[in-house]
Design a protein around this motif. Structure first.
Motif, PDB file in Angstrom:
ATOM      1  N   GLU A  74       8.034   4.204 -24.591  1.00 44.22           N
ATOM      2  CA  GLU A  74       9.037   3.150 -24.675  1.00 44.22           C
ATOM      3  C   GLU A  74       8.347   1.796 -24.816  1.00 44.22           C
ATOM      4  O   GLU A  74       7.501   1.432 -24.014  1.00 44.22           O
ATOM      5  N   ILE A  75       8.685   1.062 -25.845  1.00 42.37           N
ATOM      6  CA  ILE A  75       8.024  -0.197 -26.157  1.00 42.37           C
ATOM      7  C   ILE A  75       8.421  -1.300 -25.178  1.00 42.37           C
ATOM      8  O   ILE A  75       7.648  -2.177 -24.884  1.00 42.37           O
ATOM      9  N   ASN A  76       9.592  -1.224 -24.652  1.00 38.83           N
ATOM     10  CA  ASN A  76      10.113  -2.290 -23.808  1.00 38.83           C
ATOM     11  C   ASN A  76       9.647  -2.105 -22.360  1.00 38.83           C
ATOM     12  O   ASN A  76      10.386  -1.658 -21.505  1.00 38.83           O
ATOM     13  N   HIS A  77       8.379  -2.437 -22.084  1.00 36.15           N
ATOM     14  CA  HIS A  77       7.817  -2.304 -20.743  1.00 36.15           C
ATOM     15  C   HIS A  77       7.660  -3.675 -20.115  1.00 36.15           C
ATOM     16  O   HIS A  77       7.240  -4.618 -20.769  1.00 36.15           O
ATOM     17  N   ASN A  78       7.947  -3.742 -18.852  1.00 34.35           N
ATOM     18  CA  ASN A  78       7.770  -4.978 -18.102  1.00 34.35           C
ATOM     19  C   ASN A  78       6.385  -4.935 -17.466  1.00 34.35           C
ATOM     20  O   ASN A  78       6.125  -4.118 -16.580  1.00 34.35           O
ATOM     21  N   ALA A  79       5.468  -5.810 -17.899  1.00 38.41           N
ATOM     22  CA  ALA A  79       4.097  -5.821 -17.395  1.00 38.41           C
ATOM     23  C   ALA A  79       4.065  -6.016 -15.883  1.00 38.41           C
ATOM     24  O   ALA A  79       3.196  -5.478 -15.201  1.00 38.41           O
ATOM     25  N   LYS A  80       5.020  -6.753 -15.363  1.00 44.43           N
ATOM     26  CA  LYS A  80       5.063  -7.004 -13.928  1.00 44.43           C
ATOM     27  C   LYS A  80       5.177  -5.690 -13.140  1.00 44.43           C
ATOM     28  O   LYS A  80       4.551  -5.516 -12.103  1.00 44.43           O
ATOM     29  N   GLU A  81       5.946  -4.735 -13.679  1.00 46.56           N
ATOM     30  CA  GLU A  81       6.084  -3.434 -13.030  1.00 46.56           C
ATOM     31  C   GLU A  81       4.760  -2.681 -13.021  1.00 46.56           C
ATOM     32  O   GLU A  81       4.412  -2.036 -12.045  1.00 46.56           O
ATOM     33  N   TYR A  82       4.013  -2.748 -14.115  1.00 48.19           N
ATOM     34  CA  TYR A  82       2.735  -2.049 -14.185  1.00 48.19           C
ATOM     35  C   TYR A  82       1.730  -2.598 -13.184  1.00 48.19           C
ATOM     36  O   TYR A  82       0.919  -1.862 -12.640  1.00 48.19           O
ATOM     37  N   LEU A  83       1.753  -3.879 -12.985  1.00 46.41           N
ATOM     38  CA  LEU A  83       0.782  -4.492 -12.082  1.00 46.41           C
ATOM     39  C   LEU A  83       1.107  -4.207 -10.622  1.00 46.41           C
ATOM     40  O   LEU A  83       0.312  -4.515  -9.743  1.00 46.41           O
ATOM     41  N   ASN A  84       2.242  -3.599 -10.351  1.00 48.68           N
ATOM     42  CA  ASN A  84       2.595  -3.207  -8.991  1.00 48.68           C
ATOM     43  C   ASN A  84       2.390  -1.717  -8.766  1.00 48.68           C
ATOM     44  O   ASN A  84       2.803  -1.181  -7.751  1.00 48.68           O
ATOM     45  N   VAL A  85       1.738  -1.045  -9.692  1.00 54.63           N
ATOM     46  CA  VAL A  85       1.500   0.391  -9.599  1.00 54.63           C
ATOM     47  C   VAL A  85       0.172   0.634  -8.885  1.00 54.63           C
ATOM     48  O   VAL A  85      -0.816  -0.052  -9.138  1.00 54.63           O
ATOM     49  N   ASP A  86       0.163   1.610  -7.980  1.00 52.28           N
ATOM     50  CA  ASP A  86      -1.083   1.995  -7.323  1.00 52.28           C
ATOM     51  C   ASP A  86      -1.962   2.745  -8.321  1.00 52.28           C
ATOM     52  O   ASP A  86      -1.466   3.358  -9.274  1.00 52.28           O
ATOM     53  N   LYS A  87      -3.238   2.676  -8.106  1.00 50.94           N
ATOM     54  CA  LYS A  87      -4.212   3.428  -8.895  1.00 50.94           C
ATOM     55  C   LYS A  87      -4.201   3.045 -10.373  1.00 50.94           C
ATOM     56  O   LYS A  87      -4.331   3.886 -11.244  1.00 50.94           O
ATOM     57  N   LEU A  88      -4.033   1.786 -10.669  1.00 48.04           N
ATOM     58  CA  LEU A  88      -4.097   1.289 -12.039  1.00 48.04           C
ATOM     59  C   LEU A  88      -5.566   1.180 -12.427  1.00 48.04           C
ATOM     60  O   LEU A  88      -6.416   0.875 -11.590  1.00 48.04           O
TER      61      LEU A  88
END
Length: 120
Positions: A74-88
């Motif tokens: 899905e192209i419509n990703h919110n970068a803010k959500e990714y930066l709150n993911v563990d084990k990035l």
């Protein structure tokens, strides 16, 4: 054999599917589907979309409009959500909490600068 036919055959084999399985999914006879792979027949737009779904690719790839068989997530990703993911990680290098905090801060600064320049 056309590019379309080659790509159909290549992906069908990669996905370990028979012609009959794809034909049944699309709702056409096996001989009709074989005609798509050989270039003897042209599928409808609806059939191309259905085939793409079955082969887990995009119609653009089948039609030669892109060389990437795996459609992007899905192209419509919110970068803010990714930066709150563990084990990035970045190319396998784990990002620590401090790294992520710094990245968040930099992105917030970029966005603030971008929105303030639009206001000028």
């Amino acid at each position: 054999m056309s590019m379309f036919g080659q790509r159909l055959k290549q992906l069908r084999k990669k996905r370990k599917l028979t012609m009959q399985e794809v034909a049944d999914y699309v709702g056409v006879a096996k001989s009709t589907y074989a005609g798509y792979e050989s270039g003897y027949r042209q599928p409808t737009i609806e059939s191309i979309q259905t085939i793409a779904r079955k082969l887990r690719t995009s119609a653009d790839y089948l039609l030669g409009l892109t060389d990437y068989p795996d459609p992007p997530a899905e192209i419509n990703h919110n970068a803010k959500e990714y930066l709150n993911v563990d084990k990035l990680h970045w190319d396998g290098v784990p990002l620590e909490k401090d790294d992520l905090d710094l990245i968040r801060h930099l992105l917030e600064r970029v966005l603030r600068d971008r929105t303030s320049s639009k206001d000028d």
